[in-house]
Scaffold this active site. Sequence first.
Site, PDB file in Angstrom:
ATOM      1  N   ALA A   1      -3.678  11.952   1.304  1.00 60.10           N
ATOM      2  CA  ALA A   1      -4.061  10.503   1.159  1.00 60.10           C
ATOM      3  C   ALA A   1      -3.194   9.740   1.480  1.00 60.10           C
ATOM      4  O   ALA A   1      -1.709  10.123   1.876  1.00 60.10           O
ATOM      5  CB  ALA A   1      -4.274  10.539  -0.511  1.00 60.10           C
TER       6      ALA A   1
ATOM      7  N   GLU B   1      -4.219  -2.655   1.457  1.00 56.05           N
ATOM      8  CA  GLU B   1      -4.334  -3.677   2.344  1.00 56.05           C
ATOM      9  C   GLU B   1      -5.404  -3.656   3.556  1.00 56.05           C
ATOM     10  O   GLU B   1      -5.706  -4.847   4.186  1.00 56.05           O
ATOM     11  CB  GLU B   1      -3.064  -3.907   3.103  1.00 56.05           C
ATOM     12  CG  GLU B   1      -2.007  -4.254   1.865  1.00 56.05           C
ATOM     13  CD  GLU B   1      -0.529  -4.106   2.582  1.00 56.05           C
ATOM     14  OE1 GLU B   1       0.517  -4.696   2.235  1.00 56.05           O
ATOM     15  OE2 GLU B   1      -0.173  -2.777   3.244  1.00 56.05           O
TER      16      GLU B   1
ATOM     17  N   SER C   1       0.855  -1.249  -0.189  1.00 55.88           N
ATOM     18  CA  SER C   1      -0.008   0.147   0.075  1.00 55.88           C
ATOM     19  C   SER C   1       0.928   1.423  -0.036  1.00 55.88           C
ATOM     20  O   SER C   1       0.535   2.205   0.471  1.00 55.88           O
ATOM     21  CB  SER C   1      -0.789  -0.020   1.045  1.00 55.88           C
ATOM     22  OG  SER C   1      -1.605  -1.075   1.496  1.00 55.88           O
ATOM     23  N   ARG C   2       1.875   1.017  -0.780  1.00 59.79           N
ATOM     24  CA  ARG C   2       3.011   2.311  -0.497  1.00 59.79           C
ATOM     25  C   ARG C   2       2.761   3.170  -1.628  1.00 59.79           C
ATOM     26  O   ARG C   2       3.163   4.554  -1.513  1.00 59.79           O
ATOM     27  CB  ARG C   2       4.489   1.874  -0.626  1.00 59.79           C
ATOM     28  CG  ARG C   2       4.944   1.219  -1.896  1.00 59.79           C
ATOM     29  CD  ARG C   2       6.373   0.667  -1.750  1.00 59.79           C
ATOM     30  NE  ARG C   2       7.299   1.877  -1.889  1.00 59.79           N
ATOM     31  CZ  ARG C   2       7.370   2.818  -2.951  1.00 59.79           C
ATOM     32  NH1 ARG C   2       6.861   2.359  -4.168  1.00 59.79           N
ATOM     33  NH2 ARG C   2       8.147   3.736  -3.013  1.00 59.79           N
TER      34      ARG C   2
END
Lengths: 764, 159
Positions: free
Chosen positions: A712, A717, A531-532
Amino acid sequence: MSDATRVSSGQIGRSLPRVEARAKVTGAAEYIHNLRLPGMLYGKICRSTVPHGRILRIDASAAAAIPGVHRIVTAEDIRTVIAEPYYGPAFHDQPILAEGKVRHVGEPVAVVLATDPHIAEEAAQAIVVEYAPLPAVFDEIEAMNSAAIVHDILKPAGTFPDLKHLAGRSGTNVALDFHLRRGDTERAFAAAEHIFEHSFRTQQVMHTPLEPHVSLADAADGGVTIHSATQTPSFVRIEIARLLGWPENRVRVKTAFLGGGFGAKVYVKLEALAVALSLLARRPVKLALTMEEQFFTISKHASTFRIKSAVDGHGHITARQCQVFYNGGAYADIGPRVAQKSGFTATGPYDIPNVAIDSYEIYTNRPPAGALRGFGVPQLVWAYESHTDLIARALGRDPVEFRRRNLLRDGAPQATGTVMRDAAISAVLDRLAARLAWDQPFDRGAGTLKRGRGLAIGFKASISPTTSVATVAIAADGSCILYCGTVDMGQGSTTAMAQIAAEALGIEAEAVRVVAPDTDVTPYDMGTLGSRSLFHMGNAVRLAAQDARDKLAALAAETGVPPGANLPISEQFRRKYGMQAGTIVGAGSYIPAYAPPDSATGLTPNATPFWMVGGAGAEVEIDTETGRVRVLRLVNVADAGTPINPGIVETQLTGAAIMQLGFTLFEEMQFTDGQLRNPSLAEYKIPGIRDMPDRIEAETVDSAQQSGPYGAKGVGETGTFAVSPAIANAIEDAVGVRISELPITAEAVYRALRRAAGDQLEDL
Amino acid sequence: MTAPRTIHFTLNGAAVAATVMPHQSLVELLRERFDLFGARESCGQGLCGCCTVLVDGRAVSSCLYLAAFVDGAGVTTVEHLAADGDLDPVQEAFIETGAFQCGFCTPGFVLMTKQLLDEIPDPSDDDIRHYLSGNLCRCGAYPEIVAAVKLAARRQRGA
Ligand code: FES
Ligand code: FES
C-alpha cells in the site's frame, strides 16, 4: 474480548466500514469541539484590522470593565510565561500574539478570558487597538522586489538543515528559494523545433474543515495537557516543550477524531496561545475558532507558475523551465517545505532530459498559507497539465498520444535524478483514456450548449525523511490494542491501521482496538500529513505487530505448545503466569531512506520513499451565453498501490476530487487592500450536493508499492492533483478558449469567449 | 444580556425544563445543559447543517434557532434515533454505503434524510439534492450520501 479468531490473512483488500462508523452516525464520536473541562475559561481573540502596521496602543480598559471578564492578555503578558514567544515548523517567525507590529488582517493581537464565551466575545470587540500603517504587499510577484518587507529579519527554525543559509537575512520577502538544474536547458532550447511558454495562476483558498480549529490547555503541577484538534500531536509536544524550555515528558497532547483537517491542523496553530493563557490564568482555557476566524488562520498558497518547454520535431519534450512563486502570506508555516518538495516535481510526470526549476516561497501581508491536500502539487499540475495540453493542441497532436510519447516510466530518472520505481503513471493514463473512451467519437453538444472533454495527470513525491513509531500490546486474554499516533480526520486511518495490525497477527481487524493519539501513551509520529501515514505508520504498525507475533511464538515455544497446535493465546499466558496476567508488547519504528537534494544542483538519488500518481478526466458542458461550466462527468484514476481498504480509498479519491472541484470552479478568498471580503460560508462557497457532477467515478490501477505495508501507499491527496487542468482542458475542447487562472468562474469563461470573438468586455 | 427565563419542552421524548438566556441558541442549550453533542456548531450562520435538529418534526438549524423558541415544542436530536440501541435504517444505510469520512456533518445529514423520507418515501435524485442542499460535507461524501438515502428509502418501503 475473548481470543480473537486466528485467521491466516484476508484483512488486506477488505472494504470493512470504518471501525468508528456507529459512533459517527449516532453523534457519539468524540471531537475536541465537544470538550469542556472543570473550571475552564473561554478565550476570544481580538484580531488585527490592518494588513501591515505598527501597534501604537492597545486600550483594553472598556473590555476589562465588562462584568464577567477574567483577564485581558497581550504579547507583553505572554512574555512573562514564554521568554521567546515565536513558533513555526520552518521559521520561528510567528508570534503567539502580535508584538510591535501586525503582518496580516486577522492576526491575533489580544485575548479576552471569561467563563462565558459570549462575554469574552463582547469584550474582545471592545478592545481598541491603534495602528500606524506600514506599506504592505499582497502579490507574490510584487513581493519578490518590493520595498514593503514583511519580516525585518529571517529566522529559520533549525529543524531543516537546508534552511540554515537563510538565517539572519534581511531586506527580502523570499523565505525559500529552491533551484534544480539537470542537463543543459539552454542548449536544448537553442536546438528546439518548437518553444512554448505560458503562465498560470491559482488563487488563495481555505481548507474549511467543518470542525473549526479548537485547542484546550490545562497547565497544572508543572506540566501541561493540551487537548487539540491537531494532525500533529508529536510536533505540538516538541514545539511547546521548546517554547517552555521543558522536557517533552511534561507536555501531553491528546486528540480525538477530527472534523476534517486537510492540512489546516498541522504543526502549531492555537496550541501555543492556549498554553500561555492557561499558564497565566492558572486554569484550563479553551480556544475555539469560528468559521470566520479559520480564514485568518491558515490557507492554501496562491501561486504564479511560469513554464516554458522545448519540443523536437518528433513531439518529444527536450527541455522544460519552471519558475514557481508561492504566496506564503505573513508567516512561513510549512510553506518553505511546500516550495521545495513540490519543486521536485514541477516539470510533471514526463521524461525530460533537460530541466531547470526555480521554486520560491514568498512572504506577503496576507493570512498565512500552509499545506492543503497536495503540498503545492495541485498548483503545479494545474500549470504543467494546462501547458502540456496547449502544446499538444498547437502541434496538432492528440493530448493522450502526446503525453504517452513523453511519459516518465519506471526505471527512468525523474527531474531530481531519482530513478522512478513503483509509479504506475502509464497505467493511470491508459485507464483514464479507456474509461473516457478517448478513441471513440464524443457528443459535442448543440446550439449554445457546447460539450468537451479533457484529461490530466499529476504526481507527487511523498514527504521524507519522516519517522513513525507504533506499539502493539497483546493482553492476557489474547485481545489486542494498537498504539499509534496517526490522527483520524476522516481518512479512515484507524480502520486501515487495524487491518494492517490484524493481517500481521493473523486475526480479524475488528478484534484490534486502536488508541486515540495521546503523546503520553502513543509513541512518536511525525504527523498525519502529506499522505504519509498509511505508508510510514502502516510500516511501523506492521513491524510492531510482527514483533508481537514473534514474541507470541516464543511464548508458545516456552510454554511447550507443539508447533501447529491451535492453543488459544489466553491459555499460553495462563500456562506461563499461572493466571490471566501479563502483556506482550511489540514495537515497530520506521524511517525510509532519503538523500537530501544537492544544494547547488537540487539533484538527489533518492527524493522520496514513494510516488503518488493521480489522473483526472472531465466531460463538461459550457453555456456559451453565460459562460457557465457544468461538469457532467469527473473520472479519477489513481495509483494507490495495493489498497488496504478499497471502499475507503474510493471515498478518499472522490472526496478529494470534489474538494478540488470547489477550488477549480468557485472557491476564492477575495481581498481588497489586504482586507478579506468573504470570510464566511455565505460568501465563500464550498461544494454542496448540487455542485456534484452528474457522474463521478474513481478507480485505482493494479499496482503494488514494494516498500509499502502489504503493497500500500498513501492516497489522501491523490484525487486533487489533476482535476483543475482536466476541466480547463475540457473547456478548451468545448469552446476553444483557454483559462489560465483559477477559479474558472462563469464570468471568466464568458469573458474569454467574448475576447475570442473579438468583442472584449470592459474590466470592472 | 437581560433576564433568563424558564422554558418547558419535550426533548427526545422526555419532558424537560431549562433556564435560558434570550440570546442563547438551541445548539448551545443542547450541548451545555443536556450534554447532547450530535448537533454541532460549524458555520454558525445557518449555512452548513451541522447543527440540524428536528423541532416538531421539522429540521432546523439550531445555531440560529433561539433556545427560548422551543418552549412547548418537541425537539428531537440524532441521539434519539438509536436510543433503544438499534440503529435507525437511515443510520444503517449511511454505514453500509460509507456515507461519511470525518463524520462531523453526519448527524445533520441523517436527520435531514429522516425528514426527506418522512415526506417523500421514494425520492428522486432531484428531491435528494433539494432536501440536502442545505447540508455541507467538506469531506465530499456526497456520492455515498445519495446512495445511502436511496438505500434507506428502498428498505423503508420494503422494496
Ligand atoms: S452551524 Fe448551524 S447551519 Fe452551520
Ligand atoms: S464527513 Fe466530514 S464533513 Fe462530511
